[in-house]
Design a protein around this motif. Structure first.
Motif, PDB file in Angstrom:
ATOM      1  N   UNK A   2       4.185   3.397  -4.518  1.00 29.33           N
ATOM      2  CA  UNK A   2       3.669   3.865  -3.230  1.00 29.33           C
ATOM      3  C   UNK A   2       2.177   3.609  -3.066  1.00 29.33           C
ATOM      4  N   UNK A   3       1.435   3.701  -4.147  1.00 28.84           N
ATOM      5  CA  UNK A   3      -0.024   3.665  -4.070  1.00 28.84           C
ATOM      6  C   UNK A   3      -0.600   2.886  -5.241  1.00 28.84           C
ATOM      7  N   UNK A   4      -1.515   1.953  -4.917  1.00 24.95           N
ATOM      8  CA  UNK A   4      -2.298   1.268  -5.941  1.00 24.95           C
ATOM      9  C   UNK A   4      -3.739   1.747  -5.834  1.00 24.95           C
ATOM     10  N   UNK A   5      -4.265   2.239  -6.941  1.00 27.27           N
ATOM     11  CA  UNK A   5      -5.663   2.684  -6.986  1.00 27.27           C
ATOM     12  C   UNK A   5      -6.473   1.570  -7.633  1.00 27.27           C
ATOM     13  N   UNK A   6      -7.368   0.968  -6.859  1.00 25.21           N
ATOM     14  CA  UNK A   6      -8.163  -0.173  -7.314  1.00 25.21           C
ATOM     15  C   UNK A   6      -9.526   0.327  -7.769  1.00 25.21           C
ATOM     16  N   UNK A  78      -7.867  -6.974  -6.448  1.00 23.02           N
ATOM     17  CA  UNK A  78      -6.966  -5.877  -6.769  1.00 23.02           C
ATOM     18  C   UNK A  78      -5.917  -5.657  -5.691  1.00 23.02           C
ATOM     19  N   UNK A  79      -6.331  -5.743  -4.425  1.00 22.71           N
ATOM     20  CA  UNK A  79      -5.385  -5.573  -3.320  1.00 22.71           C
ATOM     21  C   UNK A  79      -4.360  -6.701  -3.309  1.00 22.71           C
ATOM     22  N   UNK A  80      -4.807  -7.913  -3.625  1.00 22.14           N
ATOM     23  CA  UNK A  80      -3.893  -9.055  -3.653  1.00 22.14           C
ATOM     24  C   UNK A  80      -2.862  -8.914  -4.769  1.00 22.14           C
ATOM     25  N   UNK A  81      -3.222  -8.219  -5.849  1.00 17.46           N
ATOM     26  CA  UNK A  81      -2.305  -8.036  -6.982  1.00 17.46           C
ATOM     27  C   UNK A  81      -1.351  -6.863  -6.780  1.00 17.46           C
ATOM     28  N   UNK A  85       2.420  -0.217  -0.551  1.00 17.16           N
ATOM     29  CA  UNK A  85       2.010  -0.203   0.855  1.00 17.16           C
ATOM     30  C   UNK A  85       0.606   0.350   1.074  1.00 17.16           C
ATOM     31  N   UNK A  86       0.123   1.181   0.136  1.00 18.10           N
ATOM     32  CA  UNK A  86      -1.204   1.768   0.266  1.00 18.10           C
ATOM     33  C   UNK A  86      -2.091   1.338  -0.893  1.00 18.10           C
ATOM     34  N   UNK A  87      -3.355   1.020  -0.575  1.00 17.19           N
ATOM     35  CA  UNK A  87      -4.347   0.705  -1.601  1.00 17.19           C
ATOM     36  C   UNK A  87      -5.530   1.656  -1.440  1.00 17.19           C
ATOM     37  N   UNK A  88      -5.921   2.269  -2.533  1.00 11.62           N
ATOM     38  CA  UNK A  88      -7.084   3.155  -2.533  1.00 11.62           C
ATOM     39  C   UNK A  88      -8.153   2.563  -3.431  1.00 11.62           C
ATOM     40  N   UNK A  89      -9.385   2.538  -2.940  1.00 15.60           N
ATOM     41  CA  UNK A  89     -10.517   1.960  -3.674  1.00 15.60           C
ATOM     42  C   UNK A  89     -11.461   3.084  -4.087  1.00 15.60           C
TER      43      UNK A  89
END
Length: 375
Positions: A2-6, A78-81, A85-89
């Protein structure tokens, strides 16, 4: 997922274990992962690998030997990898508290926004973690100047310089980004029309290590601003330069005719204030006029501010001339140049500030009623 933390990192090894521990506790109940995009020259990648082996959520590391685009490029990588659906920086030094993550995610999941900014300057937010008054002053000044350069795109955020935000990945065109510095949020907001919301947070002190803010980073930020929106400020600068020349010529002409420098400076100031406003209306801020305050209000604000600035500036000119080290013309040129940034910021943030949606609707309704009225 659900969430990728970059988390972009550069020599942040001492912070990695604590960051992962706190993120893991904060995102309990979320299907989340952490991607470290690492440009380090020390053992940070090895530290991330050791911590990942014991973590309770997936932790990946992308180590870049060619850190193209700096921190901004790391966020894009990081977003490309990610497939979430959600990316948090967020930063890797724990100045961005992981405990705020659930609130950011909850806000973006309401579905009415594309990106949620964790703001130090929204109601309830604080920038206490900035070390010393100078960094506070630099941060606030940079924010004001940046908002002045992009008054429409940044009108919905109080903190376009933050590195703590979450976005819907499919709503951001990563291919359109050309990161040249460490303010990737600024580029996202300027390059693409995104619906924005804010969540206040308190900027914390670093957990370990030293700040990466340097003069070189500052220069890269200036370059990034110029790259994103050089046109608006350069047009303002050209008109300002014309005003300086005209002002100096009027002072020279009137003093050559025997007038004292003080009334000559006052006359020159009033003429150039009016002339500069007219030129800015016709060129630099032309695209902002329809969404800004009415013309008489714009002129009144600009005229009042510039005269207030002149009330301060002219005594300074007097002191410079009275010292015997400067001619009236040279003192006029120097003080006008110093006033440039203040004038530009005020014009963009106040004179041409876009009206609220309610005010725009009220104006549109009034025009509609007037159009239907019998002639």
């Amino acid at each position: 997922m659900q969430l990728t933390i970059i988390v972009p990192t550069f020599n942040e090894g001492p912070n990695v274990a604590e960051l992962v521990r706190r993120v893991e506790a904060a995102v309990s109940g979320l299907d989340a992962e952490i991607i470290f995009v690492d440009d380090s020259t020390d053992d940070t990648p090895a530290v991330i690998e050791r911590v990942a082996a014991e973590a309770g959520l997936p932790v990946r590391c992308i180590h870049r030997t060619d850190p193209a685009g700096g921190l901004g490029g790391a966020v894009v990588a990081g977003a490309a990898a990610s497939t979430a659906p959600l990316c948090l920086v967020m930063d890797g030094d724990l100045q961005h508290p992981p405990e705020v993550i659930p609130e950011l995610v909850a806000r973006v999941l309401t579905g009415d926004v594309d990106l949620v900014v964790a703001s130090r300057y929204a109601g309830g937010g604080r920038a206490a973690g900035l070390s010393g008054w100078l960094r506070h002053a630099v941060s606030r000044t940079a924010t004001l100047v940046t908002k002045a350069m992009f008054p429409v795109r940044l009108r919905d955020t109080s903190d376009p310089m933050t590195g703590f935000f979450v976005f819907v990945r499919e709503r951001v065109d990563l291919s359109a980004l050309r990161p040249t510095g460490f303010k990737i949020l600024l580029e996202m907001l300027v390059v693409q029309p995104l619906r924005i919301a804010e969540v206040p947070f308190e900027f914390a002190p670093r957990h370990a290590g030293s700040s990466k803010a340097t003069l070189r980073q500052g220069l890269r930020f200036v370059h990034q601003l110029a790259h994103l929106r050089f046109g608006l400020m350069s047009g303002f600068a050209v008109i300002g330069a014309i005003g300086v020349v005209v002002n100096a010529l009027i002072v020279w002409g009137l003093t050559s005719l025997g007038m004292d420098w003080l009334p000559a400076a006052i006359i020159a100031t009033e003429v150039t204030i009016i002339g500069n406003f007219a030129l800015q209306e016709l060129s630099v801020f032309r695209d902002l006029r329809h969404d800004a305050r009415p013309l008489p209000t714009r002129f009144g604000l600009a005229f009042a501010f510039n005269n207030a600035e002149a009330v301060v500036r002219i005594p300074v000119v007097y002191l410079m001339v009275d010292s015997g080290r400067f001619t009236a013309v040279l003192a006029t040129v120097i003080t006008l140049a110093v006033a440039f940034v203040a004038r530009f910021t005020f014009q963009s943030l106040v004179v041409y500030r876009p009206r609220s949606a309610a005010a725009r609707r009220a104006t549109a309704d009034t025009r509609s009623v007037d159009a239907r009225a019998p002639k």
